[in-house]
Design a protein around this motif. Structure first.
Motif, short mmCIF file in Angstrom:
data_model
loop_
_atom_site.label_atom_id
_atom_site.label_comp_id
_atom_site.label_asym_id
_atom_site.label_seq_id
_atom_site.Cartn_x
_atom_site.Cartn_y
_atom_site.Cartn_z
N LEU A 156 -16.23 -33.59 -35.21
CA LEU A 156 -15.20 -34.14 -34.34
C LEU A 156 -14.80 -33.13 -33.27
CD1 LEU A 156 -12.92 -36.10 -36.82
CD2 LEU A 156 -14.41 -37.03 -35.06
N TYR A 157 -14.74 -31.87 -33.65
CA TYR A 157 -14.42 -30.82 -32.68
C TYR A 157 -15.51 -30.74 -31.60
CZ TYR A 157 -12.77 -26.33 -30.91
OH TYR A 157 -12.31 -25.33 -30.12
N MET A 158 -16.77 -30.85 -32.03
CA MET A 158 -17.88 -30.85 -31.08
C MET A 158 -17.80 -32.06 -30.16
SD MET A 158 -20.66 -29.54 -29.80
CE MET A 158 -21.41 -28.38 -30.89
N LEU A 159 -17.43 -33.22 -30.71
CA LEU A 159 -17.30 -34.43 -29.90
C LEU A 159 -16.22 -34.26 -28.83
CD1 LEU A 159 -18.11 -37.43 -29.45
CD2 LEU A 159 -16.22 -37.99 -30.98
N VAL A 160 -15.08 -33.68 -29.23
CA VAL A 160 -14.00 -33.44 -28.27
C VAL A 160 -14.46 -32.46 -27.20
CG1 VAL A 160 -11.71 -32.39 -28.02
CG2 VAL A 160 -12.14 -34.02 -29.86
N ALA A 161 -15.16 -31.41 -27.60
CA ALA A 161 -15.65 -30.42 -26.63
C ALA A 161 -16.65 -31.04 -25.66
CB ALA A 161 -16.28 -29.25 -27.36
N VAL A 162 -17.57 -31.85 -26.17
CA VAL A 162 -18.60 -32.45 -25.33
C VAL A 162 -17.99 -33.45 -24.35
CG1 VAL A 162 -20.58 -34.01 -25.41
CG2 VAL A 162 -20.53 -32.01 -26.86
N VAL A 163 -17.09 -34.29 -24.83
CA VAL A 163 -16.47 -35.29 -23.95
C VAL A 163 -15.60 -34.61 -22.89
CG1 VAL A 163 -14.82 -37.20 -23.90
CG2 VAL A 163 -16.62 -37.17 -25.60
N THR A 164 -14.87 -33.57 -23.28
CA THR A 164 -14.04 -32.85 -22.33
C THR A 164 -14.89 -32.20 -21.24
OG1 THR A 164 -12.42 -32.40 -24.05
CG2 THR A 164 -12.32 -31.04 -22.09
N MET A 165 -15.95 -31.54 -21.65
CA MET A 165 -16.82 -30.89 -20.67
C MET A 165 -17.57 -31.92 -19.83
SD MET A 165 -18.09 -27.76 -23.07
CE MET A 165 -19.39 -27.21 -22.02
N GLY A 166 -17.89 -33.07 -20.40
CA GLY A 166 -18.52 -34.14 -19.63
C GLY A 166 -17.59 -34.68 -18.56
N MET A 167 -16.31 -34.85 -18.91
CA MET A 167 -15.34 -35.30 -17.91
C MET A 167 -15.16 -34.25 -16.82
SD MET A 167 -12.37 -37.42 -19.79
CE MET A 167 -12.40 -36.98 -21.50
N LEU A 168 -15.23 -32.99 -17.19
CA LEU A 168 -15.17 -31.91 -16.21
C LEU A 168 -16.35 -32.00 -15.23
CD1 LEU A 168 -13.77 -29.15 -15.43
CD2 LEU A 168 -15.52 -28.12 -16.87
N TYR A 169 -17.53 -32.26 -15.76
CA TYR A 169 -18.73 -32.41 -14.94
C TYR A 169 -18.57 -33.57 -13.96
CZ TYR A 169 -23.73 -33.12 -13.97
OH TYR A 169 -24.94 -33.27 -13.36
N ALA A 170 -18.12 -34.70 -14.48
CA ALA A 170 -17.95 -35.88 -13.62
C ALA A 170 -16.84 -35.67 -12.60
CB ALA A 170 -17.67 -37.11 -14.47
N GLY A 182 -25.15 -31.35 -24.44
CA GLY A 182 -24.57 -32.68 -24.66
C GLY A 182 -23.58 -33.08 -23.58
N SER A 183 -22.78 -32.14 -23.15
CA SER A 183 -21.78 -32.48 -22.14
C SER A 183 -22.42 -32.74 -20.78
CB SER A 183 -20.75 -31.37 -22.04
OG SER A 183 -21.36 -30.18 -21.60
N SER A 184 -23.55 -32.11 -20.50
CA SER A 184 -24.21 -32.40 -19.23
C SER A 184 -24.77 -33.82 -19.23
CB SER A 184 -25.30 -31.38 -18.95
OG SER A 184 -26.31 -31.44 -19.93
N VAL A 185 -25.27 -34.28 -20.36
CA VAL A 185 -25.77 -35.66 -20.45
C VAL A 185 -24.62 -36.64 -20.32
CG1 VAL A 185 -26.87 -37.33 -21.98
CG2 VAL A 185 -27.79 -35.03 -21.81
N TYR A 217 -27.48 -43.59 -7.63
CA TYR A 217 -27.44 -42.24 -8.20
C TYR A 217 -28.39 -42.22 -9.39
CZ TYR A 217 -25.64 -37.97 -10.28
OH TYR A 217 -25.53 -36.71 -10.80
N SER A 218 -29.40 -41.37 -9.32
CA SER A 218 -30.36 -41.28 -10.42
C SER A 218 -29.85 -40.28 -11.45
CB SER A 218 -31.73 -40.87 -9.90
OG SER A 218 -31.67 -39.58 -9.34
N ILE A 219 -29.72 -40.74 -12.66
CA ILE A 219 -29.24 -39.89 -13.75
C ILE A 219 -30.40 -39.03 -14.23
CG2 ILE A 219 -28.37 -39.92 -16.10
CD1 ILE A 219 -26.83 -42.41 -15.41
N GLY A 220 -30.15 -37.74 -14.36
CA GLY A 220 -31.17 -36.83 -14.86
C GLY A 220 -32.12 -36.34 -13.80
#
Length: 132
Positions: A5-19, A67-70, A87-90
């Motif tokens: 769950l901690y990893m999920l929170v970290a990945v989603v947070t960093m993904g939102m930062l990316y976006a 994970g967060s970059s994806v 926008y092409s993903i990847g």
């Protein structure tokens, strides 16, 4: 379960930062004083260090960055597609960001290992006196 769950929170947070950085660079490019790839890579490394601060957890940092970059690509691609942009993903910028982030993490790991090596070599052994 707690670590996942901690990893999920970290990945989603960093993904939102990316976006968020990606959308900000599209909306107002004047505010971007550094190139988008460098800024996202640097923030990925800093936020991953904040989430996994112990030096032995560097492998989890790599997983979080990957994970967060994806997730960030999807978070960035969905609003752009809804607005009408193609926008092409990847694509190539995604791989550049991922390579820069992993390169920064590896260089930080190498600097930390070198610092520990120098620190061990410069310490005096117990019972040994250095000449002043």
């Amino acid at each position: 379960m707690k670590q996942k769950l901690y990893m999920l929170v970290a990945v989603v947070t960093m993904g939102m930062l990316y976006a968020g950085i990606g959308l900000l660079s599209i909306y107002d490019p004047v505010l971007m004083f550094v190139d988008r790839e460098y800024l996202i890579s640097l923030t990925f490394v800093l936020v991953s260090i904040l989430f996994y601060s112990h030096s032995s957890l560097y492998f989890l940092r790599f997983i979080a960055i990957g994970g967060s970059s994806v997730i960030g690509e999807f978070f960035l691609g969905i609003p752009l597609y809804n607005v009408g942009f193609s926008y092409s993903i990847g694509g190539h910028p995604y791989l550049d960001i991922l390579a820069l982030s992993i390169g920064l993490m590896l260089s930080l790991k190498a600097i930390g290992e070198f610092n520990q090596f120098v620190h061990i070599k410069t310490q005096t052994n117990k019972g040994e006196m250095k000449n002043l």
